[in-house]
Design an enzyme around this catalytic site. Sequence first.
Site, PDB file in Angstrom:
ATOM      1  N   GLU A 295       4.822  66.642  28.215  1.00  0.00           N
ATOM      2  CA  GLU A 295       4.256  66.498  29.575  1.00  0.00           C
ATOM      3  C   GLU A 295       3.627  67.827  30.049  1.00  0.00           C
ATOM      4  O   GLU A 295       4.014  68.782  29.990  1.00  0.00           O
ATOM      5  CB  GLU A 295       5.621  65.989  30.337  1.00  0.00           C
ATOM      6  CG  GLU A 295       6.245  64.886  29.865  1.00  0.00           C
ATOM      7  CD  GLU A 295       7.376  64.466  30.620  1.00  0.00           C
ATOM      8  OE1 GLU A 295       7.691  65.092  31.867  1.00  0.00           O
ATOM      9  OE2 GLU A 295       8.051  63.295  30.325  1.00  0.00           O
TER      10      GLU A 295
ATOM     11  N   HIS B 110       5.481  60.890  34.916  1.00  0.00           N
ATOM     12  CA  HIS B 110       6.862  61.113  35.021  1.00  0.00           C
ATOM     13  C   HIS B 110       7.254  61.332  36.760  1.00  0.00           C
ATOM     14  O   HIS B 110       7.863  62.221  37.191  1.00  0.00           O
ATOM     15  CB  HIS B 110       7.457  62.376  34.370  1.00  0.00           C
ATOM     16  CG  HIS B 110       8.747  63.031  34.374  1.00  0.00           C
ATOM     17  ND1 HIS B 110       9.777  61.757  33.713  1.00  0.00           N
ATOM     18  CD2 HIS B 110       9.421  63.772  34.930  1.00  0.00           C
ATOM     19  CE1 HIS B 110      10.722  62.193  33.841  1.00  0.00           C
ATOM     20  NE2 HIS B 110      10.750  63.104  34.632  1.00  0.00           N
TER      21      HIS B 110
END
Length: 155
Positions: free
Chosen positions: A103, A122
């Site tokens: 990420e 996220h």
Amino acid sequence: GRAFGMDVLAWSQNLTPERAEQAGARLAPGLDALLTDSDVVSIHLVFGDRTRGLVGARELALMRPTAYLINTSRAAIVDQSALASVLREQRIAGAGLDVFDKEPLPAGHEFRTLPNVLATPHLGYVTELNYATFFRDAVDDIGAFLDGSPVRVLA
């Protein structure tokens, strides 16, 4: 799911029929049954040794071709290579993903271009209330530290 008129099944290694019923769900007899019988599988598990790789190629193969997998917990609960494969080959209808091995999701990652993937960065937990709490707590933490009385001290 119940808010959308869904028949909700639930399963975890620790869930009891009573607890599932209290939450408005029926306890599936096992993970395989949950995957086989569900149109939408939404993962809400704590990540740990027992959940790492819990959903792999074998489990994904149990899902209906019309089913969707939603993962907002932790990427490593689902085998990412196996998931990419079933999505690429359209063996499930699609996936909603809010968590990834890396990420932010790298620019060239396959999940960015597969037409049956909805990917978000996220932020599934983000609400106005969460941010208000985070910012209030941050200001409280700084003020308490400056006053010589830190709060929420990590040992």
